[in-house]
Design a protein around this motif. Structure first.
Motif, mmCIF file in Angstrom:
data_model
loop_
_atom_site.group_PDB
_atom_site.id
_atom_site.type_symbol
_atom_site.label_atom_id
_atom_site.label_comp_id
_atom_site.label_asym_id
_atom_site.label_seq_id
_atom_site.Cartn_x
_atom_site.Cartn_y
_atom_site.Cartn_z
ATOM 1 N N GLN A 1 0.810 -1.212 0.000
ATOM 2 C CA GLN A 1 0.000 0.000 0.000
ATOM 3 C C GLN A 1 0.848 1.268 0.000
ATOM 4 O OE1 GLN A 1 -0.520 2.328 2.663
ATOM 5 N NE2 GLN A 1 -2.032 3.527 1.476
ATOM 6 N N PRO A 2 1.905 1.373 0.803
ATOM 7 C CA PRO A 2 2.726 2.595 0.735
ATOM 8 C C PRO A 2 3.393 2.792 -0.628
ATOM 9 C CG PRO A 2 3.124 1.415 2.788
ATOM 10 C CD PRO A 2 2.309 0.503 1.935
ATOM 11 N N GLN A 3 3.865 1.695 -1.240
ATOM 12 C CA GLN A 3 4.486 1.814 -2.552
ATOM 13 C C GLN A 3 3.485 2.316 -3.591
ATOM 14 O OE1 GLN A 3 5.828 -2.267 -2.874
ATOM 15 N NE2 GLN A 3 7.988 -1.636 -2.687
ATOM 16 N N ILE A 4 2.308 1.725 -3.551
ATOM 17 C CA ILE A 4 1.281 2.124 -4.517
ATOM 18 C C ILE A 4 0.880 3.570 -4.298
ATOM 19 C CG2 ILE A 4 -1.090 1.703 -5.292
ATOM 20 C CD1 ILE A 4 -0.632 -1.265 -4.510
ATOM 21 N N HIS A 5 0.718 3.960 -3.043
ATOM 22 C CA HIS A 5 0.314 5.333 -2.729
ATOM 23 C C HIS A 5 1.362 6.332 -3.225
ATOM 24 C CE1 HIS A 5 -2.079 8.304 -0.536
ATOM 25 N NE2 HIS A 5 -0.912 8.862 -0.185
ATOM 26 N N GLN A 6 2.624 6.001 -3.029
ATOM 27 C CA GLN A 6 3.694 6.885 -3.493
ATOM 28 C C GLN A 6 3.666 7.031 -5.020
ATOM 29 O OE1 GLN A 6 7.614 5.569 -2.390
ATOM 30 N NE2 GLN A 6 8.617 7.414 -3.169
ATOM 31 N N GLU A 7 3.404 5.917 -5.710
ATOM 32 C CA GLU A 7 3.353 5.965 -7.172
ATOM 33 C C GLU A 7 2.145 6.764 -7.652
ATOM 34 O OE1 GLU A 7 5.079 4.628 -10.971
ATOM 35 O OE2 GLU A 7 5.767 4.988 -8.891
ATOM 36 N N PRO B 1 -10.621 9.560 -4.072
ATOM 37 C CA PRO B 1 -11.538 9.288 -2.950
ATOM 38 C C PRO B 1 -11.694 7.797 -2.663
ATOM 39 C CG PRO B 1 -12.447 10.990 -4.361
ATOM 40 C CD PRO B 1 -11.242 10.442 -5.069
ATOM 41 N N ARG B 2 -11.869 7.012 -3.710
ATOM 42 C CA ARG B 2 -12.048 5.577 -3.519
ATOM 43 C C ARG B 2 -10.801 4.940 -2.906
ATOM 44 N NH1 ARG B 2 -12.011 2.077 -8.323
ATOM 45 N NH2 ARG B 2 -12.088 -0.067 -7.594
ATOM 46 N N TRP B 3 -9.659 5.333 -3.399
ATOM 47 C CA TRP B 3 -8.409 4.773 -2.890
ATOM 48 C C TRP B 3 -8.181 5.160 -1.430
ATOM 49 C CZ3 TRP B 3 -4.707 1.399 -2.962
ATOM 50 C CH2 TRP B 3 -3.471 1.674 -2.365
ATOM 51 N N ILE B 4 -8.373 6.437 -1.105
ATOM 52 C CA ILE B 4 -8.108 6.906 0.260
ATOM 53 C C ILE B 4 -9.067 6.256 1.259
ATOM 54 C CG2 ILE B 4 -8.198 8.928 1.760
ATOM 55 C CD1 ILE B 4 -7.132 10.546 -0.624
ATOM 56 N N VAL B 5 -10.350 6.197 0.916
ATOM 57 C CA VAL B 5 -11.346 5.610 1.825
ATOM 58 C C VAL B 5 -11.028 4.140 2.070
ATOM 59 C CG1 VAL B 5 -13.761 4.932 2.029
ATOM 60 C CG2 VAL B 5 -13.161 7.244 1.295
ATOM 61 N N THR B 6 -10.729 3.397 0.996
ATOM 62 C CA THR B 6 -10.440 1.966 1.152
ATOM 63 C C THR B 6 -9.171 1.749 1.956
ATOM 64 O OG1 THR B 6 -11.462 1.532 -0.987
ATOM 65 C CG2 THR B 6 -10.056 -0.195 -0.101
ATOM 66 N N ALA B 7 -8.139 2.542 1.676
ATOM 67 C CA ALA B 7 -6.874 2.395 2.439
ATOM 68 C C ALA B 7 -7.086 2.677 3.918
ATOM 69 C CB ALA B 7 -5.811 3.321 1.842
ATOM 70 N N GLU B 8 -7.899 3.711 4.259
ATOM 71 C CA GLU B 8 -8.165 4.030 5.654
ATOM 72 C C GLU B 8 -8.950 2.918 6.335
ATOM 73 O OE1 GLU B 8 -10.088 7.792 5.651
ATOM 74 O OE2 GLU B 8 -8.229 8.945 5.459
ATOM 75 N N LYS B 9 -9.937 2.343 5.653
ATOM 76 C CA LYS B 9 -10.735 1.260 6.221
ATOM 77 C C LYS B 9 -9.842 0.061 6.536
ATOM 78 C CE LYS B 9 -15.294 2.187 4.266
ATOM 79 N NZ LYS B 9 -16.364 1.688 3.347
ATOM 80 N N ARG B 10 -8.963 -0.288 5.626
ATOM 81 C CA ARG B 10 -8.105 -1.449 5.855
ATOM 82 C C ARG B 10 -7.104 -1.160 6.954
ATOM 83 N NH1 ARG B 10 -6.067 -4.568 0.540
ATOM 84 N NH2 ARG B 10 -4.957 -5.612 2.238
ATOM 85 N N SER B 11 -6.654 0.110 7.035
ATOM 86 C CA SER B 11 -5.714 0.462 8.092
ATOM 87 C C SER B 11 -6.387 0.388 9.461
ATOM 88 C CB SER B 11 -5.182 1.874 7.849
ATOM 89 O OG SER B 11 -4.333 2.283 8.890
#
Length: 417
Positions: free
Chosen positions: A385-391, A404-414
């Motif tokens: 997830q950090p690698q993908i987010h940086q890219e 929005p979709r990426w941030i919401v999903t990443a926060e839910k999984r975190s």
């Protein structure tokens, strides 16, 4: 008009079978699959001339190479077989030979707008066996054949038309140029001719643009292409009428227009209007003229521009595809895509996303991560997830709808972790 074309063992495919629409035929597909080749063959079928090299038959097949066409509504079937007892293809001469001449059959003016910047014209009222081929220089400065002037050229004709008392061709040229302008606030108007060089004694036509007056020889490549197209239309029709008058015959009422890569040299604003404008311009020459257009394009904007005017009863869309090692050509159902992104991701262009390849891969990795897929199919720098987010931060703008979709999903999984 060209009704059908059937090719066997000629060109990139073992066989092409095409039934043309009466008005607009659009051909698209990847480079190297036969779009320009098809226009070259259509030009030869209609005129009996090749612009450059003839279409050579395939040599790695036992099939009898053929070019078969049907022209106009009389169902003429003109067969040009190769390697048969009639010897229609002469290997020594390396040229095709017709079994039936179109000398007395052709009822079409044919104009070929080539991708190399040249133009070709076939007018049976002027020459029944010969086509006129222009490069950019001869179109602008004149063409001679066998010691005779067949075209004065854009520069001389423009000035002559502008200065003569009967200004009909000049008024038509001015109207056509105005119609081909990209939009109202980027207008093009004809200016006064003027001398621009101590070495060239001619007066040079000028055009007025929103930012000022310029001689046409100093115009951009795209604008020169448009001016050349406007001149060719007016000159071809004007000279056809003159030739018909001398021969004491009625002018023809059909034009076949072949355009290879209509978007060539044109800004997207121009790509969005060029084909509808051309159809309008031909009608300006004579409201009774019937036009058939065969056009190739790689531009989603050109296709989007046709959505308001495409008519399934008189227009068709064709797609060249490479399936494995086989080239195919098929008619595609016309479906409005709404915008260029829709066209880019349609079956015509086949992109997964209208983005850079890197951004597309990053989003695919992000979606796979959100689905808990195995990430080993992705490069090492796109597996966490950090690698993908940086890219994604590097490749996507802040307003991208994927965020929005990426941030919401990443926060839910975190939070869940």
């Amino acid at each position: 008009m060209l009704k059908e074309l059937h090719l066997k063992s000629v060109g990139p495919a073992s066989q092409f079978d095409i039934e043309f629409a009466n008005r607009l035929n659009i051909f698209t597909g990847d480079n190297g699959l036969g779009k320009s080749f098809l226009l070259d063959v259509a030009w030869w079928v209609m005129t009996g001339n090749w612009v450059d090299q003839p279409a050579y038959p395939q040599t790695n097949t036992d099939e009898l190479p053929k070019i078969i066409s049907k022209i106009n509504s009389k169902n003429w079937q003109i067969l040009f077989p190769e390697i048969n007892v009639e010897g229609s293809f002469n290997f020594y001469e390396q040229k095709w030979q017709r079994t039936l001449s179109l000398r007395d059959l052709s009822k079409n003016i044919v104009i070929f707008v080539r991708v190399d910047g040249g133009f070709s014209l076939f007018d049976p009222a002027r020459q029944r066996d010969l086509a006129y081929n222009f490069d950019p220089d001869t179109l602008w400065n004149g063409l001679k054949l066998k010691g005779k002037v067949v075209c004065n050229g854009l520069i001389d004709d423009w000035v002559k038309w502008q200065n003569q008392p009967l200004k009909t061709p000049f008024e038509l040229l001015s109207l056509v140029i105005k119609k081909l302008a990209p939009r109202p606030d980027e207008w093009i108007e004809v200016g006064e001719p003027k001398r621009v060089s101590v070495e060239d004694v001619r007066d040079i036509p000028t055009i007025n643009l929103p930012y000022g007056n310029i001689p046409i020889i100093q115009a951009s490549a795209g604008m020169k292409r448009i001016l050349g197209l406007a001149y060719l239309f007016v000159w071809a029709w004007y000279e056809h009428q003159k030739a018909s008058e001398i021969r004491k015959q009625e002018p023809m009422n059909q034009i076949v227009l072949l355009i290879d890569e209509v978007e060539s040299h044109l800004h997207p604003r121009w790509q969005r209007v060029i084909l509808p404008s051309i159809l309008t311009v031909i009608n300006q020459l004579d409201p009774n003229l019937k036009i058939q257009v065969l056009v190739t394009t790689h531009s989603p904007l050109v296709l989007a521009s046709l959505e308001p005017i495409f008519d399934g009863d008189q227009d068709k869309l064709f797609l060249f595809e490479l399936l494995g090692e086989t080239v195919s050509l098929n008619e595609i159902s016309w479906v409005k895509q709404g915008d260029t992104v829709g066209w880019l991701t349609s079956e015509i262009f086949g992109l997964k996303q209208a983005r850079s390849q890197q951004a597309e891969m990053a989003i695919e990795a992000a979606e796979a991560w959100m689905r808990y897929d195995d990430m080993n199919n992705f490069p090492e720098y796109l597996r966490t997830q950090p690698q993908i987010h940086q890219e994604l931060q590097k490749l996507l703008p802040g307003h991208d709808p994927f965020w929005p979709r990426w941030i919401v999903t990443a926060e839910k999984r975190s939070n869940a972790g």
